[in-house]
Design an enzyme around this catalytic site. Structure first.
Site, mmCIF file in Angstrom:
data_model
loop_
_atom_site.group_PDB
_atom_site.id
_atom_site.type_symbol
_atom_site.label_atom_id
_atom_site.label_comp_id
_atom_site.label_asym_id
_atom_site.label_seq_id
_atom_site.Cartn_x
_atom_site.Cartn_y
_atom_site.Cartn_z
ATOM 1 N N ASN A 138 0.817 -1.200 0.000
ATOM 2 C CA ASN A 138 0.000 0.000 0.000
ATOM 3 C C ASN A 138 0.857 1.259 0.000
ATOM 4 O O ASN A 138 0.980 1.927 -1.039
ATOM 5 C CB ASN A 138 -0.938 -0.031 1.210
ATOM 6 N N ASP A 139 1.486 1.545 1.124
ATOM 7 C CA ASP A 139 2.238 2.793 1.213
ATOM 8 C C ASP A 139 3.401 2.857 0.224
ATOM 9 O O ASP A 139 3.756 3.936 -0.246
ATOM 10 C CB ASP A 139 2.768 2.980 2.637
ATOM 11 N N VAL A 140 4.000 1.700 -0.095
ATOM 12 C CA VAL A 140 5.181 1.718 -0.965
ATOM 13 C C VAL A 140 4.817 1.971 -2.428
ATOM 14 O O VAL A 140 5.708 2.126 -3.254
ATOM 15 C CB VAL A 140 6.003 0.415 -0.862
#
Lengths: 465, 95
Positions: free
Chosen positions: A391-393
């Protein structure tokens, strides 16, 4: 005299083997032999030390070696690859406490030590103790025995500073015995130092969130080396100094890589408390917009026609135990004439390189694994990107929204691919709780549901071809 | 003087460490960590001397504990690194 010469010569051989071993880690082809060379170096160092004329009885050595080796063998055999981070944390801690105990045992022995030796003995106790309790807390957080969120109480940092001051004071008493107050001896000062450093280690790691553990275990890795180094100064042993320094340098480099990959400074990780602080102003704006759900069957149609597919795995893939079926899908895609690669973000997983090990376990060949900087320029040429449990990456807010908490963090530009499939259970934000504009992009298709099941459906479709 | 000589070794070893580790690819960072962790178990060498002495019982007890912890670190660290590195495979030529 002859023995001492032999011992020192073999320590040089051991150091050379450690260095060669690390050098051979520069390629997966030679890495395994390198590790064996390094182990051989250790064996030589240990066997030759047993010839030391200061060793008068072997009974306790045998007890210690046998029990430690048994536990080590069992742990190495039984650990699952998903559990590797907590095991490395545990081992870091053991290295730390071993250095502490060595220093303590020398304090407890008779004999007069120079001030320099006393300083290094104290530092060995301090760094070793910090490493031990800090690693135990990291182990607890990584294995879920302690809540992963930052734990802190009011006035914690002030308390930690007081602890550190008291610890340094005990160090002064140890090094300059004439300053010791009445009713207090050097032995007391050593015990006090052990207790204080143990407390300090706990206090330093408790307030750090679970998402930051990759940085913390890299740093503790470095500390365990430094502790060995200090013990080396105390017993005036070069091989301890050399190997401790190598490990210390390695940990520092990994810490630095992890910090860069999260676009944060080490100080910010250690004292910032990610997630417990304010949310960036821009995180609200991205809300809204349409998401485009897609069924696994329709996704198959696109994948079947794609010539190049990049898979972006995150820790969610490992949690769903989907790596084996992902590998199956990758094989089927390749058989269908599609070029498949895996894009690995440095902080995907729970420790440096964790995702690579998990994929290696699923027998994904390492040539297919691409680093972020290598794959990003090629992203625009990719027909499809498959984001699995990450997600964040892959969050484009990192370079689009200045107010976002992750603004400036290097990410994998999955949004640049022609079509992006995001496999996700629901629209909940990820680990760091940050909204992800990728989900609302025109070229993004959301494949809702359990990642493993979705991929199994895709695999099933390919099998019917 | 001896302190300076030991510090000299320390500085050179750190510089060498930086040069070596920089060349390790990201894909091998987990084995690097567990492998270097095993190397830091070198404290074992210091622990052996304490555990084998006939000094006070406190020294021997602390030394023996140190031997046990360091042995876990060394044996476990090298074995688990070997297990991991054994999984890194090249692409098979034919399927």
């Amino acid at each position: 005299m002859n023995f001492s010469l032999l011992i020192n010569a073999s320590y040089i051989v051991a150091s050379i083997l450690f260095i060669l071993g690390l050098k051979m880690l520069s390629s997966p082809v030679t890495a395994r032999r390198g590790n064996m060379l390094s182990a051989l170096g250790m064996l030589i160092a240990v066997v030759v030390t047993l010839l030391d004329k200061n060793i008068l009885t072997y009974r306790y050595i045998i007890i210690g070696l046998a029990s430690g080796s048994l536990i080590g063998v069992a742990a190495a055999r039984l650990v699952a690859m998903t559990g590797m981070p907590q095991m490395v944390a545990l081992f870091n801690g053991f290295g730390g406490i071993a250095s502490l105990l060595v220093a303590w045992s020398i304090f407890a022995s008779k004999g007069i030590h120079s001030s320099f030796t006393l300083v290094t003995l104290f530092l060995s106790v301090m760094i070793g103790g910090l490493t031990f309790t800090g690693s135990m807390v990291a182990y607890g957080k990584l294995s879920g025995r302690i809540p992963g969120r930052p734990l802190a109480f009011p006035g914690q940092s002030a308390f930690a500073v007081m602890l550190l001051a008291a610890l340094l004071a005990s160090g002064v008493f140890i090094v300059i015995p004439s300053m010791i107050p009445v009713n207090f001896s050097s032995e007391h000062a050593v015990v006090l130092a052990v207790v204080l450093t143990a407390l300090l280690g706990i206090l330093l790691v408790l307030p750090i969130g679970g998402a930051d553990m990759p940085v913390v275990i890299s740093l503790l890795n470095s500390y365990s080396g430094l502790a060995a180094c200090m013990a080396g100064f105390a017993v005036k042993n070069n091989v301890l100094i050399v190997s401790g320094a190598l490990v210390g340098a390695s940990g520092i480099i990994l810490t630095n890589i992890m910090c860069k990959a999260m676009n944060r400074s080490l100080l910010n990780v250690l004292f910032g408390g990610f997630g417990s602080t304010k949310k960036g102003a821009g995180s609200e704006k991205s809300k809204g917009g349409e998401v485009n759900p897609i069924s696994a069957e329709d996704a198959f149609m696109i994948l079947e026609a794609a010539r190049s597919v990049v898979i972006v795995p995150g820790y969610g893939m490992a949690v769903a135990r989907a790596q084996h079926v992902v590998k199956e899908l990758a094989d089927l895609l390749e058989a269908n004439g599609t070029e498949v690669s895996f894009a690995i973000h440095p902080v995907a997983g729970r420790m440096p390189g964790h995702m690579n090990v998990l994929l290696a376990e699923a027998e994904v060949p390492y040539e297919q694994l691409r680093e972020m900087d290598e794959i990003n320029p090629l992203m625009e040429t990719m027909d499809a990107a498959l984001v699995i449990g990450a997600n964040d990456v892959v969050n484009p807010a990192a370079h689009e929204q200045e107010g976002s908490p992750i603004y400036g963090m290097p990410v994998i530009n999955a949004d640049k691919a022609r079509t992006v499939f995001v496999l996700k259970r629901s629209m909940n934000p990820g680990f760091a709780g940050i909204e992800n504009p990728l989900f609302y992009k025109e070229n993004t298709r959301m494949l809702f549901g359990d990642a493993k099941e979705s991929i199994q459906t895709l695999v099933g479709e390919f099998r019917e071809l | 003087m001896e302190a300076i000589y030991l510090l000299f070794i320390l500085v050179l070893a750190i510089l060498l460490g930086f040069e070596l580790i920089r060349k390790v690819p990201a894909t091998l960072h987990t084995p690097l960590m567990s492998g270097s962790n095993a190397i830091s178990g070198i404290t074992l060498v210091g622990a052996l001397v304490s555990a084998g002495s006939t000094d006070s019982w406190v020294t021997v007890l602390l030394g023996t504990l140190a031997v046990a912890f360091a042995a876990v670190n060394v044996v476990g660290g090298y074995l688990v690194t070997d297990r991991m590195l054994g999984m890194f495979k090249k692409k098979k030529g034919d399927k």
